[in-house]
Structure formats: structure tokens, C-alpha cells
Design a protein around this motif. Structure first.
Motif, PDB file in Angstrom:
ATOM      1  N   ILE A  19      -3.132  12.321   5.270  1.00 36.37           N
ATOM      2  CA  ILE A  19      -1.883  12.985   4.887  1.00 36.37           C
ATOM      3  C   ILE A  19      -1.689  12.925   3.367  1.00 36.37           C
ATOM      4  CG2 ILE A  19       0.650  12.819   5.022  1.00 36.37           C
ATOM      5  CD1 ILE A  19       0.200  11.877   7.979  1.00 36.37           C
ATOM      6  N   GLY A  20      -2.081  11.795   2.754  1.00 39.16           N
ATOM      7  CA  GLY A  20      -1.953  11.645   1.308  1.00 39.16           C
ATOM      8  C   GLY A  20      -3.009  12.404   0.513  1.00 39.16           C
ATOM      9  N   GLY A  21      -3.951  13.028   1.219  1.00 37.27           N
ATOM     10  CA  GLY A  21      -4.980  13.819   0.550  1.00 37.27           C
ATOM     11  C   GLY A  21      -6.125  12.997  -0.017  1.00 37.27           C
ATOM     12  N   MET A  22      -6.222  11.726   0.362  1.00 34.65           N
ATOM     13  CA  MET A  22      -7.248  10.862  -0.219  1.00 34.65           C
ATOM     14  C   MET A  22      -8.630  11.060   0.397  1.00 34.65           C
ATOM     15  SD  MET A  22      -5.728   9.407  -2.643  1.00 34.65           S
ATOM     16  CE  MET A  22      -4.802  10.919  -2.807  1.00 34.65           C
ATOM     17  N   THR A  23      -8.741  11.905   1.408  1.00 36.55           N
ATOM     18  CA  THR A  23     -10.057  12.219   1.962  1.00 36.55           C
ATOM     19  C   THR A  23     -10.694  13.403   1.234  1.00 36.55           C
ATOM     20  OG1 THR A  23      -9.059  13.621   3.658  1.00 36.55           O
ATOM     21  CG2 THR A  23      -9.488  11.316   4.250  1.00 36.55           C
ATOM     22  N   GLY A 103     -12.529   3.472   3.117  1.00 32.04           N
ATOM     23  CA  GLY A 103     -11.465   3.948   4.019  1.00 32.04           C
ATOM     24  C   GLY A 103     -11.411   5.460   4.111  1.00 32.04           C
ATOM     25  N   PRO A 104     -11.212   6.143   2.988  1.00 27.76           N
ATOM     26  CA  PRO A 104     -11.205   7.606   3.026  1.00 27.76           C
ATOM     27  C   PRO A 104     -12.540   8.197   3.484  1.00 27.76           C
ATOM     28  CG  PRO A 104     -10.167   6.847   1.027  1.00 27.76           C
ATOM     29  CD  PRO A 104     -10.760   5.639   1.682  1.00 27.76           C
ATOM     30  N   GLY A 105     -13.638   7.496   3.213  1.00 27.33           N
ATOM     31  CA  GLY A 105     -14.941   7.992   3.662  1.00 27.33           C
ATOM     32  C   GLY A 105     -15.010   8.095   5.172  1.00 27.33           C
ATOM     33  N   GLU A 112     -14.492  16.527   7.106  1.00 28.05           N
ATOM     34  CA  GLU A 112     -15.699  17.096   6.496  1.00 28.05           C
ATOM     35  C   GLU A 112     -16.888  16.229   6.911  1.00 28.05           C
ATOM     36  OE1 GLU A 112     -17.534  18.024   2.129  1.00 28.05           O
ATOM     37  OE2 GLU A 112     -15.414  17.587   2.253  1.00 28.05           O
ATOM     38  N   PRO A 113     -17.343  16.375   8.165  1.00 25.38           N
ATOM     39  CA  PRO A 113     -18.328  15.447   8.727  1.00 25.38           C
ATOM     40  C   PRO A 113     -19.629  15.320   7.931  1.00 25.38           C
ATOM     41  CG  PRO A 113     -17.462  16.888  10.426  1.00 25.38           C
ATOM     42  CD  PRO A 113     -16.940  17.385   9.125  1.00 25.38           C
ATOM     43  N   LEU A 114     -20.197  16.404   7.447  1.00 28.71           N
ATOM     44  CA  LEU A 114     -21.491  16.324   6.777  1.00 28.71           C
ATOM     45  C   LEU A 114     -21.406  15.556   5.465  1.00 28.71           C
ATOM     46  CD1 LEU A 114     -24.462  16.989   6.712  1.00 28.71           C
ATOM     47  CD2 LEU A 114     -23.904  19.144   5.589  1.00 28.71           C
TER      48      LEU A 114
END
Length: 135
Positions: A19-23, A103-105, A112-114
Motif C-alpha cells: 500500500i505504501g508503494g515500497m514494492t 521485506g518489499p522483495g 511483479e513475480p519475475l
């Protein structure tokens, strides 16, 4: 019960990162780009985490024990070793290059699985390499 609490905590953490966009590695790189198109989003996520932890640490001294554990597991070491400083530097360089940390990974695996899978595989590879060299 402990595995369920761990799963729930991890799910909440991952949802918060998402939600925070950290991914989004571009958002993290934007935060690290102080001289370019700086994105302060990560500062707000970190600030939110600091506020939550500051409140939590006000309650910890008054608690006899954690709610879902027998004892508190508070670090007792406070020394800075070359190994710690080197590891922190490597972590920061990897974070700056990839735009992801562990964590974001993991959370990014759902979005974005790949790209995330490559990061997670490299992370596990690095962890394995450290274990081999420490023996």
C-alpha cells in the motif's frame, strides 16, 4: 498459534509495504536520488514505522511478557564491529541498486513475480555465500 501469528504479522507487514508503494523499486530509487527527481514517500513510510515503534516501546517496560511469546527478545549487544558495518554497507548498496530490500522483495513476488524472484534468488544466494565463507 505462533505460526498463525507470524503469518498474520507478515501479511500485515507485506500489505503495508504494498500500500505504501515500497514494492516499486523506482519509488525507492527515487527516494535515494537526492540530486534528481526526489520522491519523499519512503520517508513517510519510515516515519510511520518510527511512530508505531515509539508508541510500542512506551508500553514494553510495563508488560510482564509479550502477548504471544514467553519472553521479550531484546538485543543485548550494542557494539559496532567491522562485520556489522560491512554488512550494513553491502545491504545499502544492494538496496540502492535493486530498489528492494528483503521485506518489499518478498511482497513484490505477488505484484511483479519475475523481477522480484530474481532479487529473492540473489538474496538467498548471498546468504548462502556468507554461510559458506564463515565456516
Amino acid at each position: 498459534m505462533r505460526p498463525l501469528i507470524a503469518l498474520l504479522s507478515g501479511t500485515i507487514f507485506g500489505a503495508g509495504l504494498t500500500i505504501g508503494g515500497m514494492t516499486d523499486p523506482a519509488r525507492v530509487r527515487g527516494f535515494l536520488d537526492l540530486l534528481g527527481d526526489w520522491d519523499p514517500t519512503l520517508a513517510f513510510v519510515m516515519g510511520g514505522a518510527l511512530i508505531v515503534m515509539a508508541i510500542a516501546w512506551r508500553f514494553v517496560p510495563g508488560m510482564a511478557r509479550p502477548i504471544f511469546e514467553d519472553d521479550f527478545h531484546v538485543p543485548t549487544r550494542n557494539d559496532l564491529t567491522p562485520k556489522l558495518i560491512g554488512g550494513a554497507a553491502l545491504f545499502g548498496v544492494g538496496w540502492g541498486i535493486a530498489g528492494l530490500c528483503p521485506g518489499p522483495g518478498f511482497a513484490a513476488l505477488a505484484i511483479e513475480p519475475l523481477g522480484a524472484a530474481i532479487f529473492v534468488a540473489a538474496m538467498f544466494g548471498g546468504m548462502g555465500l556468507v554461510r559458506l565463507t564463515e565456516r
